[in-house]
Structures are given as C-alpha cells and as structure tokens.
Design a protein around this motif. Structure first.
Motif, PDB file in Angstrom:
ATOM      1  N   ARG A 166       0.821  -1.221   0.000  1.00 24.39           N
ATOM      2  CA  ARG A 166       0.000   0.000   0.000  1.00 24.39           C
ATOM      3  C   ARG A 166       0.846   1.259   0.000  1.00 24.39           C
ATOM      4  N   ASP A 167       2.019   1.186   0.579  1.00 28.26           N
ATOM      5  CA  ASP A 167       2.850   2.376   0.701  1.00 28.26           C
ATOM      6  C   ASP A 167       3.765   2.588  -0.502  1.00 28.26           C
ATOM      7  N   ASP A 168       4.199   1.489  -1.137  1.00 26.92           N
ATOM      8  CA  ASP A 168       5.167   1.623  -2.240  1.00 26.92           C
ATOM      9  C   ASP A 168       4.999   0.437  -3.199  1.00 26.92           C
TER      10      ASP A 168
END
Length: 390
Positions: free
Chosen positions: A10-12
């Motif tokens: 989700r972040d990267d």
C-alpha cells in the motif's frame, strides 16, 4: 477457495520490494524465471496511472519504415515511422508503399474534424416527456457546457446530439480534447454536466452516464458518420509509370481490383473497404503509447480511388474515427515518448500532426499490399520475410 494472492504494498507498490515479491510469486508458482519480462530500462515510479501490479515489461520489436513524405497542414516533410510489430514483411511493405508515394511527390493529408464523445441516455415516463427534455437541453446548452468544462482545462463541449427512441433520449456529448485522446476527460466532464442537469431540470430525470452510443472501443456506423477522435484524409495521385515501376502492376488493374474489393467489403459488412488499416495503426499505436484497444474504432476506413483519363491513379483513405494522443495515457512512458519524439509529435500541439502521419502511413500500406496481391507477390513475400519458426 484458493489462498493465492498477488503481493501488493500500500505504501510503495511500484518499489523494488513489491515488484520482486510479484516476480518471486510467479517463479514459485510457474517455474518461469522471467529473465526477459523482469529486465527493463523504464522507471517503475513513472507507472502509477498506467498499470497495476507491475511485474515487468513486454518487449515488442520496433522497425523503422520510411522515409514517409507528407504534405499536411500539421505534418510536413519526411518522417521515419516506428512500427512495433512481430509480423514479418510488415515494415518492408509499408516502406515500399512510402517509397512509391515519395516518388509521386508525397501524400497530402487533411484533418476534417476532431471530437470525442460520452453518450448518456436519459429515461422518462413517456415519449412526450423525453421530447420536452430534449427541447430544454437545447435551451440550456451554455449552462450545461459551463458545468462540463469546469472539470477540465483543455476540453470544450461542442454540441449535444440527440437521438430519440420510445421514452428514451440518447445523447452524444461532443468535445474537443486538445492533445489528449479524451475518453476519461469526457467521462468526468459529462458526469458533471449530468449532475447539473439533474439538479436544475424542472421535471424528474434519470440518466445512465454511458448508453453504449459512444461505442467506446467498438467500431460503429455512428462514429464513422459523425466522427470520433480525428477524421483525417490521406490522398495522392500516382502516375501510371510509377505504379508499374514500383508495384509491377498497371493502374487499370489496380482500379479493377478496387471495384471487386468494394463488393467483397459490402458483402462481408466490414468496417472498411481497405486492405489492412489495422496493421499499420496497431504498430504505430504500440510504438507511441496509444490505447491499443482503440484500434477497434481507429481502423475503420473509407477507401476511394479513381482511374484518371490519362491512366494515372488517384487513391485516398479517410479514417473517420482515429483516436490518438500526444499527451497523457501511455504517451509519456520511456520508449513511447522516444518514438513520439522521433516523429516530432510529443506533447502539446502534436496530436493533429500525429493523426496525419498515421493516415499517410495507412495509405502507403494500402497501396503496397494491394499491389503485392495483384502482382502475385503477397504469399512469396511472407515466405521470404515472415517465417520465424523453430
């Protein structure tokens, strides 16, 4: 139920770890080592908005056709045309057609129209209510256009066409879209327009944002007649001696073949009466980052030719629904941008130039293949250049 899940972060999600996790999953599940899919020069951080669950890249060979001499209103001069394809003979055939056209002074191109649609359908209790709504739409066009255009800096609502049937009113919201293809732009703008309509119409109105009347990524008579994307013509007059020299056929035989092909196209109810417009368009679309699914519409073609009194041959193609872009979508990705820059078409102000180059390329390919069929060289050329078998 399977517990198989594609790894995501989700972040990267375009970072090295997420990409490696997906590649490892494929290697573990299939045994494929992804030696080539996993090797690429593009920067994954540029891909949000273009692809999800990024794994790697598909490499399609690009051949250089040309030079192509164009006398257009936007494309002028000689162009080297990148064609991404795996079909042997394709680049050679287009190059041959370009050589013939160059010897005749080049191909003249003209953009006749430019518009993109979204086509909501409005439903009512009866036909009279639908008719009254149509009148109201005409009377409030300026307000509707303002609501639509508030969502875009480059789109402009040109008109709202109306097609009534039963208690339904099918519409086509026609926009100019600048250098973008514009399908997403017109969807957002039309949704805003329909929200304004629903809020301000004095009666009850129900709408479906797309009533399948824009025929997005499907060929249709309505788009061929009314234009979707660019409506562009490429034309040339070929001296008889050049046709015989380059194609080894006479112009009267070229014309006779055209007449027989016209009947075949009518019998088959195809979307064009040409030879293979989808070939050059698809190859150019892949090379330059166009939405390849738009070939379904963009390959529609009206071919027209004349045998002139002196024996020369006039040939033209009209592409009535050519959807191209030089900004947005996949046009800014690494290899695609390079191919657009090769043509001098990348970015603002390049889209009509690109449309003219596409149309000229199509015409060259039509002439080359037509000549090869007549000269009975078509099968042999594929045997010579199109065989790549273990």
């Amino acid at each position: 139920m399977s517990d198989l899940r594609i790894p995501r972060d989700r972040d990267d999600d375009y970072g090295p770890a997420a990409i490696k996790a997906r590649q490892d999953l494929v290697r573990e599940r299939t045994g494929s080592d992804l030696e080539h899919v996993g090797s690429y020069s593009l920067d994954p951080s540029t891909l949000p908005g273009n692809v999800e669950n990024f794994l790697g890249a598909a490499q399609v060979p690009i051949g250089l056709a040309g030079p192509l001499l164009v006398d257009g209103e936007h494309a002028q001069g000689e162009f080297l045309v990148p064609l991404a394809t795996t079909e042997g003979t394709l680049v050679a055939s287009y190059s041959r057609g370009m050589k013939l056209c160059n010897a005749a002074g080049g191909i003249t191109t003209t953009v006749l129209d430019d518009r993109m649609q979204r086509a909501p359908v409005f439903s009512f209790d009866n036909a009279r209510d639908a008719r009254a709504f149509g009148t109201w739409l005409d009377e409030h066009f300026e307000e509707i256009a303002a609501a639509a255009q508030a969502t875009t800096s480059s789109g402009r609502l040109l008109e709202i066409q109306q097609f009534s049937v039963s208690k339904l009113l099918y519409t086509r919201f026609n926009y100019s879209t600048g250098d973008a293809a514009g399908q997403n732009m017109t969807g957002k703008a039309t949704f805003a327009a329909c929200a304004w309509i629903k809020q301000n119409y004095p009666g009850e109105v129900h709408f479906l944002l797309e009533g399948q009347f824009a025929t997005d990524k499907k060929t249709s008579v309505v788009n061929m007649l009314h234009t979707r994307g660019k409506r562009v013509v490429a034309e040339i007059t070929l001296p008889a001696r050049l046709v015989e020299e380059h194609l080894r056929v006479s112009t009267d035989k070229m014309y006779a073949a055209r007449m027989r092909g016209q009947l075949g196209a009518i019998m088959s109810v195809t979307n064009n009466n040409g030879n293979h417009s989808a070939n050059g368009i698809t190859a150019l679309f892949i090379a330059t980052g166009q939405d390849v699914a738009n070939v379904a519409e963009s390959s529609a073609l009206y071919g027209f030719s004349e045998l002139l009194p002196n024996g020369d041959f006039y040939a033209s193609v009209t592409l009535p629904s050519l959807i191209v872009a030089t900004y947005g979508g996949g046009t800014g990705l690494a290899t695609q941008r390079e191919c657009l820059e090769l043509l001098g078409c990348y970015g603002a102000g390049g889209v009509r130039k690109l449309a003219e180059i596409v149309a000229a390329t199509v015409l060259a390919g039509e002439l080359s293949l037509g000549g090869a069929i007549l000269a009975e060289e078509w099968v042999q050329s594929h045997d010579d250049l199109g065989r790549n078998r273990p």
